[in-house]
Structure formats: structure tokens, C-alpha cells
Write an enzyme that holds these catalytic residues in place. Sequence first.
Site, short mmCIF file in Angstrom:
data_model
loop_
_atom_site.label_atom_id
_atom_site.label_comp_id
_atom_site.label_asym_id
_atom_site.label_seq_id
_atom_site.Cartn_x
_atom_site.Cartn_y
_atom_site.Cartn_z
N ASP A 206 -14.30 4.06 8.36
CA ASP A 206 -13.24 4.92 7.84
C ASP A 206 -13.77 5.80 6.72
O ASP A 206 -13.44 6.98 6.63
CB ASP A 206 -12.06 4.08 7.34
CG ASP A 206 -11.07 4.95 6.57
OD1 ASP A 206 -10.48 5.83 7.22
OD2 ASP A 206 -10.93 4.79 5.35
N SER B 203 -6.57 5.14 9.53
CA SER B 203 -7.40 5.08 8.32
C SER B 203 -6.82 4.07 7.33
O SER B 203 -7.50 3.17 6.83
CB SER B 203 -7.48 6.49 7.71
OG SER B 203 -7.95 6.44 6.40
N HIS C 82 0.84 -1.19 0.00
CA HIS C 82 0.00 0.00 0.00
C HIS C 82 0.87 1.23 0.00
O HIS C 82 1.85 1.32 0.74
CB HIS C 82 -0.91 0.02 1.24
CG HIS C 82 -1.80 1.21 1.25
ND1 HIS C 82 -2.98 1.26 0.54
CD2 HIS C 82 -1.66 2.42 1.83
CE1 HIS C 82 -3.54 2.45 0.71
NE2 HIS C 82 -2.76 3.17 1.49
N ARG D 152 -13.43 14.26 7.79
CA ARG D 152 -12.09 14.85 7.94
C ARG D 152 -11.76 15.77 6.77
O ARG D 152 -11.16 16.83 6.92
CB ARG D 152 -11.03 13.76 8.03
CG ARG D 152 -11.04 13.01 9.37
CD ARG D 152 -10.17 11.77 9.31
NE ARG D 152 -8.79 12.04 8.97
CZ ARG D 152 -7.96 11.18 8.38
NH1 ARG D 152 -8.37 9.97 8.05
NH2 ARG D 152 -6.73 11.51 8.10
N LYS E 265 -8.17 -0.32 6.57
CA LYS E 265 -8.52 -0.94 5.28
C LYS E 265 -7.59 -2.10 4.97
O LYS E 265 -8.01 -3.13 4.44
CB LYS E 265 -8.47 0.12 4.16
CG LYS E 265 -9.64 1.10 4.25
CD LYS E 265 -9.49 2.26 3.32
CE LYS E 265 -8.44 3.23 3.79
NZ LYS E 265 -8.59 4.61 3.47
N1 URA Z 1 -5.14 7.66 2.82
C1 URA Z 1 -6.13 7.12 3.58
O1 URA Z 1 -6.70 6.10 3.22
N2 URA Z 1 -6.46 7.75 4.72
C2 URA Z 1 -5.85 8.87 5.15
O2 URA Z 1 -6.20 9.38 6.19
C3 URA Z 1 -4.83 9.41 4.36
C4 URA Z 1 -4.48 8.77 3.20
#
Ligand code: URA
Length: 434
Positions: free
Chosen positions: A161, A183, A82, A168, A187
Site C-alpha cells: 500500500d 488502502s 480509523h 497514486r 492497514k
Molecule cells: N488514506 C489512506 O490510507 N489511503 C487512501 O487511499 C486514502 C486515505
Amino acid sequence: MRMYDCISAKKAGRELPEEVIRYVVKGFTEGTIPDYQMSAFLMAVCLRGMTKAETLALTMAMAESGDMLDLSPIRGRKADKHSTGGVGDKTTLIVGPVVAALGVPVAKMSGRGLGHTGGTIDKLESFPGFAVSLSEQEFFAQVNRIKLAVMAQTANLAPADKKIYALRDVTATVDSMPLIASSIMSKKLAAGADVIVLDVKAGSGAFMKTKEDAAALAEEMVEIGNGAGRQTCAVVTDMNQPLGCCVGNILEVKEAIGALHGRGAEDLMEASLALAAQMLVGAGRAADYESGWKLAEGALKDGSAFEKFCEFIEAQGGDASFARDPEKFPRAAAALEVRAEQDGFIRSMQTEEIGMASLLLGAGRETKESRIDLTAGIRMCVKLGDCVSKGDVLAVLFAGDESKAAAARARLLPAIEIGEKPENRNGHVLKIIR
Ligand code: URA
């Protein structure tokens, strides 16, 4: 429990117990806690931070708010990567086939995302026929058969999220280390891989502007991953210029195909090999980083990574003849060269601005509803430290029409600083956190 008290405790900088964090996440996701209270809570987190225990609790609460993918029907140790997001980042298209060609299963869920280009899913859809909505059974079967599948993130992956991130985004609470770490990791944990390799970007095109902040975020995420029982490591990489040369969907796919033949820009190859090496080590396929790197290089050299890429495109219904002959991809209607206005050295790039120029060209999405122009984007012709003369081409812009290209030029040109002396440059991989 009252949300008012949770906000108040965080505002005072107190550590919140796990059950309080779970109450906040559940209440907001289910709609019993309103946006205005959650906004206040998020701002308190931004200003006061979170302890490691709080961040882990937040991550787990968000991960468990939806489906936790069980990848156990796939044989072997499943590896995932990621990136925290950068301009011109096409490493998944290279690393996935490299690692899969070496026998490590890669079962990847990818998002479409908003921003200067599409996500991996959009890029893959450059291949006519390529399907991203696989059923779980098709996804598992494909990884068992050819070791690589990429499917669109399901709607129910970490829904907490998704809802919190949307809030946010409009309340200036994105740039908080524990909120970003939780966050991303929520995932990743929900997506089920055993081995998680994070590419944490540092620089003018990244969330984290300095190497130190990026390393701190990387350490936080590695700790969360390991704390949740997944083998996690991170590579901190430079994002003070676009990665490789191209920004934009088809342009990046073509660049990735070149890299799979071993013909990629130095920084792109370094990032891809470093990530692949870590995935191979994590999955037990390589004994250490150096041998992982050599194995990955070998898969590029002997053509097996490129063949794996073609097999993967075909397995998902795509036309792999475009990979074998990239000239078949459609081209943008308009192209505009951006030329240097003075002699000197490329001293710095405002990489985020280059990403914005790409968005103006039509390569990315401003809102979820925006349509991407897969042919649009930027081919950078210079890298940091290059010597240029007045009139040299710095970049070529591709768009659906000339007015978009002109608007992007106005954004791009001031983003490339030309100075009298070259800057000292570091390598692309800044730090590895195991
Ligand atoms: N990518 C995400 O998935 N979440 C964040 O808070 C910042 C970047």
C-alpha cells in the site's frame, strides 16, 4: 501472466480474478512491474472501478504484503478506530481513553502522515518524553496492563500500500473508491484488531465531498472488514467545517483534554461518543449503541477517561503533568486574529483550505522530511450557522513568526463564507453503517 494483459483487461472493464490481482500487487512491490505499467493499471481502476470481490482481493494482497500483527497475546476483544482524515480530527485522543477506561483493550498503530497537522503520534509527542517506538512485547504488555497503547506504524505494515499510494499521489489516482477502501482496510487488517470502527468523513474537508459518496465508501470498507472476518462498522460524519475548534498539534491536544473533562464542542463530543459507543458494542462491552453512548458519557463524567489518558501518557514515558495543567505546554511565538469583514451568518467553510492555512502556519508536513511546529495552528472562533458582526474574531492563527501567520490569513479568510441567511444544519453524525 503479463502485466500488459492485466492492464488491458481492466481497461476493458473485465473482472480480474484474485490470482491476477495478487500477481500485480506482488510484482509491483517486488519491483518486477515498473511504475509506468502500474500507473496505467491504477488509472484503469480509477476509470473502470472494481467489483467487491476484486476490492477484497486487492485489500488482502496489500495487507499480506508485510507483517500481519498477531494481537492474540492481548487478552479480550481488541478494538481499533480509523478516520479517513479530516481537519481538526483529534477523536483518537478522546475515544481511546474512554473505551480503555471501560475495560476494552485498544492496541493502536498510528502513522505520522502528511498534511495540515501531524498524525496522532505527532500530537502525542507534544508531551515531553512520550515514546512511540515500542517493541511488540512492550506494546502487548502495556495493553494488558492498562488497556491502551499507541505505537508508530512499523515500516513493514502493508508495504504494498505504501508503494502504491506514493504512485497514486503523483498520478492523480487517489480519488478512487476501491483504491481508497483497499488502502485503508489493508492497514487496518494488518494491524490485527478484532473490532474495527471507521469514521468516514463527508464534506469540504474530506476525500468524499458528499454524504452519499462517503456512505458508499463506508459500506465498501465495512464489507471488506467483515469479509476478512473482522467485526467492522462505520460512522459517517460531517467534515464541512473543522471538527471542534482547534487545528494543530498542541492546540488539539489541549482541546482533547478539555473534551475528556466533558468540555468539548458539540460536534467533537458527538463524534467521539458515537465512535466510542460503536467500539463498546463491537467489543461486547455494551448491548447496543444507546447503552454504549451512555457508558462512554459516564466515563467522561466520572473522570475515569481523563485518568486513563494520564496513565497512558505516563506508561509511554510522557509527562502527564502537562495533561493536568495544560498551561504548561509551550505557546507559539506569533498570534494573529482574523476578523470578519462583514455582518451575517457563517454559511460555508472550505475546510480543505483551512487545513492548507494550518500547513502554512507550520502545523503539518508538506514532505516526509518537513519539521512540524507543535505550537502552530488555528483556533476557530466560529462554527457554521453562527451570526457574526463586522470586526468579530473568526479565528486566531498561531505560528513561529508573523510572516507565516500573514500568509495563512490570506488563505483562511476567503475560506469562510459569510452570507445573509443561515443554512439549515444537520447533526454531526450523518449515518451509521453496521
Ligand atoms: N488514506 C489512506 O490510507 N489511503 C487512501 O487511499 C486514502 C486515505
